[in-house]
Design a protein around this motif. Structure first.
Motif, PDB file in Angstrom:
ATOM      1  N   UNK A 122       2.749  -8.063   3.829  1.00  0.00           N
ATOM      2  CA  UNK A 122       2.070  -6.802   4.420  1.00  0.00           C
ATOM      3  C   UNK A 122       0.929  -6.216   3.428  1.00  0.00           C
ATOM      4  N   UNK A 123       0.006  -7.062   3.169  1.00  0.00           N
ATOM      5  CA  UNK A 123      -0.991  -6.506   2.196  1.00  0.00           C
ATOM      6  C   UNK A 123      -1.852  -5.250   2.792  1.00  0.00           C
ATOM      7  N   UNK A 124      -2.463  -4.506   2.009  1.00  0.00           N
ATOM      8  CA  UNK A 124      -3.272  -3.371   2.401  1.00  0.00           C
ATOM      9  C   UNK A 124      -4.412  -4.091   3.160  1.00  0.00           C
ATOM     10  N   UNK A 143      -0.983  -7.946  13.109  1.00  0.00           N
ATOM     11  CA  UNK A 143      -1.478  -6.455  13.535  1.00  0.00           C
ATOM     12  C   UNK A 143      -1.838  -5.624  12.434  1.00  0.00           C
ATOM     13  N   UNK A 144      -2.529  -4.642  12.894  1.00  0.00           N
ATOM     14  CA  UNK A 144      -2.657  -3.440  11.950  1.00  0.00           C
ATOM     15  C   UNK A 144      -1.687  -2.516  11.982  1.00  0.00           C
ATOM     16  N   UNK A 145      -1.148  -2.067  10.793  1.00  0.00           N
ATOM     17  CA  UNK A 145      -0.137  -0.939  10.746  1.00  0.00           C
ATOM     18  C   UNK A 145      -0.791   0.063  10.196  1.00  0.00           C
ATOM     19  N   UNK A 146      -1.255   1.193  11.256  1.00  0.00           N
ATOM     20  CA  UNK A 146      -1.993   2.346  10.965  1.00  0.00           C
ATOM     21  C   UNK A 146      -1.373   3.340   9.911  1.00  0.00           C
ATOM     22  N   UNK A 147      -2.240   3.801   9.044  1.00  0.00           N
ATOM     23  CA  UNK A 147      -1.680   4.845   8.003  1.00  0.00           C
ATOM     24  C   UNK A 147      -0.336   4.440   7.461  1.00  0.00           C
ATOM     25  N   UNK A 157      -3.216   4.762   4.052  1.00  0.00           N
ATOM     26  CA  UNK A 157      -4.196   3.723   4.279  1.00  0.00           C
ATOM     27  C   UNK A 157      -3.398   2.522   5.115  1.00  0.00           C
ATOM     28  N   UNK A 158      -4.141   1.776   6.020  1.00  0.00           N
ATOM     29  CA  UNK A 158      -3.511   0.727   6.822  1.00  0.00           C
ATOM     30  C   UNK A 158      -3.285  -0.320   6.164  1.00  0.00           C
ATOM     31  N   UNK A 159      -2.254  -1.017   6.582  1.00  0.00           N
ATOM     32  CA  UNK A 159      -1.627  -2.318   6.177  1.00  0.00           C
ATOM     33  C   UNK A 159      -1.721  -3.317   7.228  1.00  0.00           C
ATOM     34  N   UNK A 160      -1.770  -4.609   6.843  1.00  0.00           N
ATOM     35  CA  UNK A 160      -1.934  -5.673   7.728  1.00  0.00           C
ATOM     36  C   UNK A 160      -0.715  -6.491   7.890  1.00  0.00           C
TER      37      UNK A 160
END
Length: 170
Positions: A122-124, A143-147, A157-160
């Motif tokens: 799960x990188x930034x 998917x994008x993990x918001x905040x 910050x979002x994580x991927x």
């Protein structure tokens, strides 16, 4: 874990207290600190990482010296079983394939020796070099993990979320 894992470029081995000074120095570089953060006593932070019962930390050796750490944890509930990976590498060796080889070496071990069918990382979301590194191994964006995480500046910050299925390992 007592296994030493040879990669094409790196060797992964269990991290020990003797690795703390080198890993703490890497963690304090601006590039790594921005992603991993820590505290005022980075040696204590790394020592805590070594003692974490939820993660298995391996030292990454390249060219005869410790250049980073890679760790893994797992969800062992049978219906959700998978492993997760996290890594940091000394900026002095960025761009040489060290991170890619370390991730690929650990992924192969987790799949072949531990029987995991799925791995996650799960990188930034703004960490393009890390995302490219993981893509080279076969990880795909899920998917994008918001905040998702708080940065050193106190903002979120979002994580991927990326995953890799066993038959996708490159």
């Amino acid at each position: 874990m007592r296994t030493i894992l040879p990669g094409a470029l790196v060797t992964l081995r269990p991290a020990t207290p003797a690795d703390i000074p080198a890993l703490a120095a890497i963690r304090t570089t601006p590039e790594v600190f921005a992603r991993w953060q820590g505290g005022d006593d980075m040696q204590a932070v790394v020592a805590d990482d070594l003692d974490d019962p939820e993660a298995r930390m391996l030292a990454i050796e390249y060219d005869g010296r410790v250049v980073g750490a890679i760790q893994w944890g797992s969800e062992d509930e049978p219906d959700y079983r998978h492993a997760n990976i996290d890594i940091y590498v000394d900026p002095a060796v960025h761009g040489r394939g060290v991170g890619t080889d370390a991730v690929r070496t650990l992924a192969r071990h987790l799949i072949d020796d531990h029987g995991y069918h799925r791995l996650v990382i799960d990188p930034a979301a703004d960490n393009a070099p890390a995302i490219e590194c993981y893509r080279k191994v076969g990880f795909r964006p899920v998917g994008l993990m918001r905040q998702y995480e708080r940065g050193p500046d106190g903002t979120w910050h979002d994580g991927l979320l990326m995953d890799l299925l066993a038959d996708e390992l490159e």
